[in-house]
Enzyme design. Structure first.
Site, short mmCIF file in Angstrom:
data_model
loop_
_atom_site.label_atom_id
_atom_site.label_comp_id
_atom_site.label_asym_id
_atom_site.label_seq_id
_atom_site.Cartn_x
_atom_site.Cartn_y
_atom_site.Cartn_z
N LYS A 62 1.10 -1.22 -0.08
CA LYS A 62 0.02 0.29 -0.03
C LYS A 62 0.85 1.34 0.00
CE LYS A 62 -1.85 2.11 3.40
NZ LYS A 62 -1.99 3.76 2.15
N GLY A 101 7.00 4.93 7.70
CA GLY A 101 6.64 5.86 7.89
C GLY A 101 6.16 6.39 9.25
N SER A 102 5.96 7.03 9.72
CA SER A 102 6.27 7.60 11.08
C SER A 102 6.14 6.89 12.17
CB SER A 102 4.83 8.67 11.24
OG SER A 102 3.82 7.91 11.91
N THR A 103 7.14 7.55 13.53
CA THR A 103 7.41 6.83 14.89
C THR A 103 5.89 6.10 15.11
OG1 THR A 103 9.47 7.22 14.97
CG2 THR A 103 8.57 6.74 16.26
N GLY A 109 4.12 3.33 14.22
CA GLY A 109 5.04 2.30 13.82
C GLY A 109 4.70 1.74 15.13
N GLU A 115 10.49 0.83 9.76
CA GLU A 115 12.00 1.76 9.04
C GLU A 115 11.02 3.28 10.07
OE1 GLU A 115 13.70 4.40 8.47
OE2 GLU A 115 13.00 3.47 5.94
N CYS A 171 13.91 10.67 6.13
CA CYS A 171 14.13 9.48 7.70
C CYS A 171 15.51 10.07 8.18
CB CYS A 171 13.30 8.48 7.71
SG CYS A 171 13.95 7.19 6.44
N GLU A 221 11.12 15.15 14.81
CA GLU A 221 11.59 14.71 13.77
C GLU A 221 10.89 16.50 13.07
OE1 GLU A 221 9.78 11.70 11.22
OE2 GLU A 221 11.43 11.00 10.31
#
Ligand code: NAI
Ligand code: MG
Length: 504
Positions: free
Chosen positions: A209, A261-263, A266, A283, A317, A414
């Site tokens: 996706k 993607g974003s923490t 995740g 990641e 990232c 970030e």
């Protein structure tokens, strides 16, 4: 490339003001606009889901728009997959795994993957233009980095397909099954390649996706996969937003989840999947330090720091978003940085001269603005490149903050935009301490004339990748991944195979 003297050029509007500003900064000439052609690109007005080798409409018949962030113009509408669509895609991947792909001779699997790489090369120009249209990145990056590196990943992993037992000597290896893969919007085609190529080489099938703001190159990749004649169901590509992603990673038929993607998302996925036994690689975000010692080759370091943070609008990232300067070199370095920033060309992503393109979405632009405002409120000193931004679209001028304290939000969070926070240090130990003082640990850079110092720093920095006297260099043979909240698992290289295999 055409270089014209400003005096000779009849300049209008933005071009003229830009040129005058350049003269203020001591630059006598400018480039004429050099827009990349788009005549060879035919986008459909609507894209369906790629399931079982065919494009199929979503069950519920819902679609959403993807826009060009540089103009805010609508590019196409794409299907919004719901749980039933996810279920169909996972079922197709399972059938293809059981009946075809896992049984196929590895050498034959490799040939299909090579074919994907070749067709990416053949359609490189089209892919580069669509990547820049849909995501806002400068054409020189999509053309010279994203697309060739994506092809390189397929070539590299195609070569591994029939050599897996040599990758882990003394061990038996077998594929995991169906991989559910969710990717972000900063390197849409390249992230698809990072995910799909090793999965296929190891004998897995895939449901991927792409991100909702940048689905188009993944859909072109679906066409390429058709063209390469892959057996139906080996790769399925479904579009949608977070809900579709959650349905995919949570589907009981998925054996392995790969997420970039974003923490925050995740962590959410890790919580949701706890106890299911699914294999995962994550990641996530980063807050990399670029560390410059006074003995470094300064002009080279300035270039590296500039590209480390302004490459792809800072939507990276592993962007070098914190600059740690040895105290003695601070003033000179900051002066050179500002001079160089004034020459960066911000604007039309399709112009071959553009260095900094459009911010990927309105939401991301708002996030950048909010964090930059916090930097000013918390007392850091802001310098933004003196460039005129286009009136339409989402743009943000390259910005640096000096006088940043470690406690400032701009030093901790970030930003994922073209914003650099500058801190200082006096000793090697202090540099390591400050660089590691973050929840993240994806990458770092060290600039010094002393090789021994580069190696010593590299061994002390808690980061998955450490670059020495360079930044943002990628190669399919080199593993990439994080420490701490930047995630776990490695992508790329021999190590990247382990994420898609049972190694016994
Ligand atoms: P995000 O993490 O929400 O989106 C990444 C992907 O995950 C997209 O395909 C999205 O549809 C999907 N997704 C969202 N929620 C999900 C869920 N619950 N389950 C499964 N999949 C889900 O990132 P977003 O909101 O676009 O960006 C927010 C911030 O994240 C950025 O400002 C940046 O700081 C960071 N980011 C980091 C990236 C990286 O490469 N490490 C990439 C993108 C964003
Ligand atoms: Mg878009």
């Amino acid at each position: 490339m055409t270089i014209k003297l400003v005096e000779e050029k009849a300049l209008m509007g933005q071009d003229r003001r830009r040129a005058e500003r350049r003269l203020d900064f001591g630059h006598a000439w400018d480039y004429a606009p050099a827009p990349e052609g788009t005549d060879h690109v035919r986008l459909a007005s609507r894209y369906d889901l790629f399931i079982d080798g065919r494009f199929e409409p979503p069950g519920a018949g819902r679609y959403f728009e993807t826009i060009n962030p540089a103009t805010e113009a609508r590019l196409a509408e794409v299907a919004d997959a719901d749980e039933r669509d996810v279920d169909r895609a996972v079922a197709a991947a399972r059938r293809a795994y059981d009946q075809v792909w896992a049984r196929m001779a590895p050498l034959e699997r490799g040939k299909y993957i090579y074919r994907i790489a070749r067709v990416i090369q053949e359609r490189a120009r089209e892919l580069a233009v669509v990547e820049s249209l849909d995501g806002g990145k400068p054409i020189k990056e999509s053309r010279d980095f994203d697309v060739p590196t994506a092809a390189a990943h397929f070539f590299y992993y195609a070569g591994w397909a029939d050599k897996l037992r040599y990758a882990f000597p003394g061990h038996a290896v077998r594929p995991l099954g169906v991989a559910g893969q969710v990717i972000p919007w900063n390197f849409p085609l390249l992230m698809a390649a990072w995910k799909i190529a090793p999965a296929l080489a190891c004998g897995n099938t895939v449901v991927l996706k792409p991100a909702e703001t940048t689905p188009l190159t993944a859909l072109l990749l679906a066409e390429i996969i058709q063209e390469a004649d892959l057996p139906p169901g080996v790769v399925n590509i479904i579009t949608g937003a977070g809900k579709t992603g959650a349905a995919l990673v949570g589907h009981p038929g998925v054996d392995k989840v790969a997420f970039t993607g974003s923490t925050a998302v995740g962590k959410h996925i890790q919580r949701a999947l706890a106890g299911t036994g699914k294999r995962m690689t994550m990641e996530l975000g980063g807050k990399a330090a670029n560390i410059v010692f006074a003995d470094a080759p300064i002009d080279q370091a300035v270039e590296g720091v500039i590209s480390g943070i302004f490459f792809n609008q800072g939507h990276v990232c592993c962007a070098g978003s914190r600059l740690l300067l040895e105290e003695g070199v601070h003033d000179t370095f900051v002066r050179k940085l500002r001079d160089r920033m004034a020459t960066l060309r911000v604007g039309d992503p399709l112009d071959k001269n553009t260095d900094v393109g459009a911010i990927n979405s309105k939401m991301q632009l708002e996030k950048i603005r909010e964090l930059v405002a916090s930097g000013e409120e918390e007392g850091a000193e802001r310098f933004s490149a003196p460039c005129e931004l286009p009136e339409r679209g989402y743009f943000f001028a390259p910005t640096i903050f000096t006088g940043v304290a470690q406690s400032h939000r701009i030093a901790r969070e970030e930003i994922f935009g073209p914003v650099l926070s500058v801190l200082t240090f006096r000793t090697d130990a202090e540099a390591v301490e400050k660089a590691n003082n973050t929840f993240y640990g994806l990458s770092a850079g060290v600039w010094s004339n002393k090789g021994a110092r580069l190696f010593k720093m590299a061994s002390q920095l808690e980061a998955g990748v450490v670059w020495g006297n360079t930044y943002n260099k990628f190669d399919p043979s080199s593993p990439f991944g994080g420490y701490k909240e930047s995630g776990f698992g490695r992508e790329g290289g021999r190590q990247g195979l382990a994420a898609y295999l049972v190694v016994e």
